[in-house]
Motif scaffolding. Structure first.
Motif, PDB file in Angstrom:
ATOM      1  N   ILE A  36       0.843  -1.200   0.000  1.00 23.82           N
ATOM      2  CA  ILE A  36       0.000   0.000   0.000  1.00 23.82           C
ATOM      3  C   ILE A  36       0.876   1.248   0.000  1.00 23.82           C
ATOM      4  CG2 ILE A  36      -1.644   1.343   1.378  1.00 23.82           C
ATOM      5  CD1 ILE A  36      -2.838  -1.399   2.251  1.00 23.82           C
ATOM      6  N   ALA A  37       1.925   1.263   0.837  1.00 23.64           N
ATOM      7  CA  ALA A  37       2.829   2.427   0.892  1.00 23.64           C
ATOM      8  C   ALA A  37       3.482   2.665  -0.467  1.00 23.64           C
ATOM      9  CB  ALA A  37       3.894   2.225   1.968  1.00 23.64           C
ATOM     10  N   ARG A  38       3.911   1.595  -1.132  1.00 23.48           N
ATOM     11  CA  ARG A  38       4.511   1.745  -2.462  1.00 23.48           C
ATOM     12  C   ARG A  38       3.500   2.316  -3.450  1.00 23.48           C
ATOM     13  NH1 ARG A  38       5.993  -3.693  -2.196  1.00 23.48           N
ATOM     14  NH2 ARG A  38       7.555  -3.831  -0.605  1.00 23.48           N
ATOM     15  N   ASN A  39       2.255   1.865  -3.370  1.00 24.88           N
ATOM     16  CA  ASN A  39       1.212   2.391  -4.250  1.00 24.88           C
ATOM     17  C   ASN A  39       0.933   3.867  -3.978  1.00 24.88           C
ATOM     18  OD1 ASN A  39       0.824   0.025  -5.677  1.00 24.88           O
ATOM     19  ND2 ASN A  39      -0.759  -0.717  -4.289  1.00 24.88           N
ATOM     20  N   LEU A  40       1.182   4.316  -2.758  1.00 24.02           N
ATOM     21  CA  LEU A  40       1.005   5.727  -2.408  1.00 24.02           C
ATOM     22  C   LEU A  40       2.247   6.552  -2.758  1.00 24.02           C
ATOM     23  CD1 LEU A  40      -0.757   5.298   1.043  1.00 24.02           C
ATOM     24  CD2 LEU A  40      -1.799   6.108  -1.079  1.00 24.02           C
ATOM     25  N   ALA A  45       9.260   3.547   3.059  1.00 28.70           N
ATOM     26  CA  ALA A  45       8.546   3.520   4.336  1.00 28.70           C
ATOM     27  C   ALA A  45       9.021   2.341   5.182  1.00 28.70           C
ATOM     28  CB  ALA A  45       7.046   3.421   4.095  1.00 28.70           C
ATOM     29  N   ILE A  46       9.146   2.554   6.489  1.00 28.29           N
ATOM     30  CA  ILE A  46       9.631   1.533   7.412  1.00 28.29           C
ATOM     31  C   ILE A  46       8.675   1.445   8.601  1.00 28.29           C
ATOM     32  CG2 ILE A  46      11.495   0.889   8.994  1.00 28.29           C
ATOM     33  CD1 ILE A  46      13.418   2.307   7.122  1.00 28.29           C
ATOM     34  N   TRP A  47       8.346   0.222   9.004  1.00 29.13           N
ATOM     35  CA  TRP A  47       7.490   0.004  10.172  1.00 29.13           C
ATOM     36  C   TRP A  47       8.241   0.382  11.445  1.00 29.13           C
ATOM     37  CZ3 TRP A  47       2.440  -0.996   9.880  1.00 29.13           C
ATOM     38  CH2 TRP A  47       1.939  -1.527   8.717  1.00 29.13           C
ATOM     39  N   ALA A  48       7.535   0.963  12.396  1.00 33.20           N
ATOM     40  CA  ALA A  48       8.105   1.311  13.695  1.00 33.20           C
ATOM     41  C   ALA A  48       7.053   1.044  14.773  1.00 33.20           C
ATOM     42  CB  ALA A  48       8.507   2.783  13.727  1.00 33.20           C
ATOM     43  N   GLY A  65       1.386  11.496   3.943  1.00 28.10           N
ATOM     44  CA  GLY A  65       0.590  11.845   5.115  1.00 28.10           C
ATOM     45  C   GLY A  65      -0.304  10.705   5.574  1.00 28.10           C
ATOM     46  N   HIS A  66      -0.442   9.657   4.762  1.00 24.31           N
ATOM     47  CA  HIS A  66      -1.220   8.493   5.160  1.00 24.31           C
ATOM     48  C   HIS A  66      -0.482   7.743   6.257  1.00 24.31           C
ATOM     49  CE1 HIS A  66      -2.811   9.328   1.134  1.00 24.31           C
ATOM     50  NE2 HIS A  66      -3.912   8.708   1.541  1.00 24.31           N
ATOM     51  N   ALA A  67      -1.248   7.091   7.116  1.00 27.13           N
ATOM     52  CA  ALA A  67      -0.648   6.297   8.191  1.00 27.13           C
ATOM     53  C   ALA A  67      -1.283   4.914   8.199  1.00 27.13           C
ATOM     54  CB  ALA A  67      -0.858   6.974   9.534  1.00 27.13           C
ATOM     55  N   LEU A  68      -0.452   3.890   8.219  1.00 27.38           N
ATOM     56  CA  LEU A  68      -0.919   2.511   8.322  1.00 27.38           C
ATOM     57  C   LEU A  68      -0.535   2.008   9.695  1.00 27.38           C
ATOM     58  CD1 LEU A  68       0.367   1.633   4.846  1.00 27.38           C
ATOM     59  CD2 LEU A  68      -1.952   1.120   5.538  1.00 27.38           C
TER      60      LEU A  68
END
Length: 73
Positions: A36-40, A45-48, A65-68
């Motif tokens: 999803i992050a790549r599509n945005l 992006a890295i998980w934390a 600005g999206h947050a997963l």
């Protein structure tokens, strides 16, 4: 067995996160979150981990600005 949820918060409405997927395996949800992050448009992006709460949370913040988040249901 715990069920994990992947939720997406839009930058204009962060108070209304949307459920994207549920799964028993959080690793599967992490991979889906990366997709999803790549599509945005956020290739790096890295998980934390989020601040300690009642339930464990992993968060991925996109440059758009999206947050997963992955939460325990």
């Amino acid at each position: 067995m715990e069920i994990f949820r992947l939720v997406l918060a839009h930058p204009k409405h962060p108070e209304k996160p949307r459920l994207v997927a549920e799964h028993l395996d959080p690793a599967w949800l992490k991979q889906r979150g990366y997709e999803i992050a790549r599509n945005l448009g956020d290739q790096a992006a890295i998980w934390a981990t989020e601040a300690p709460t009642q339930k464990p949370v992993l968060a991925l913040r996109c440059r758009t600005g999206h947050a997963l988040s992955i939460i325990v249901a």
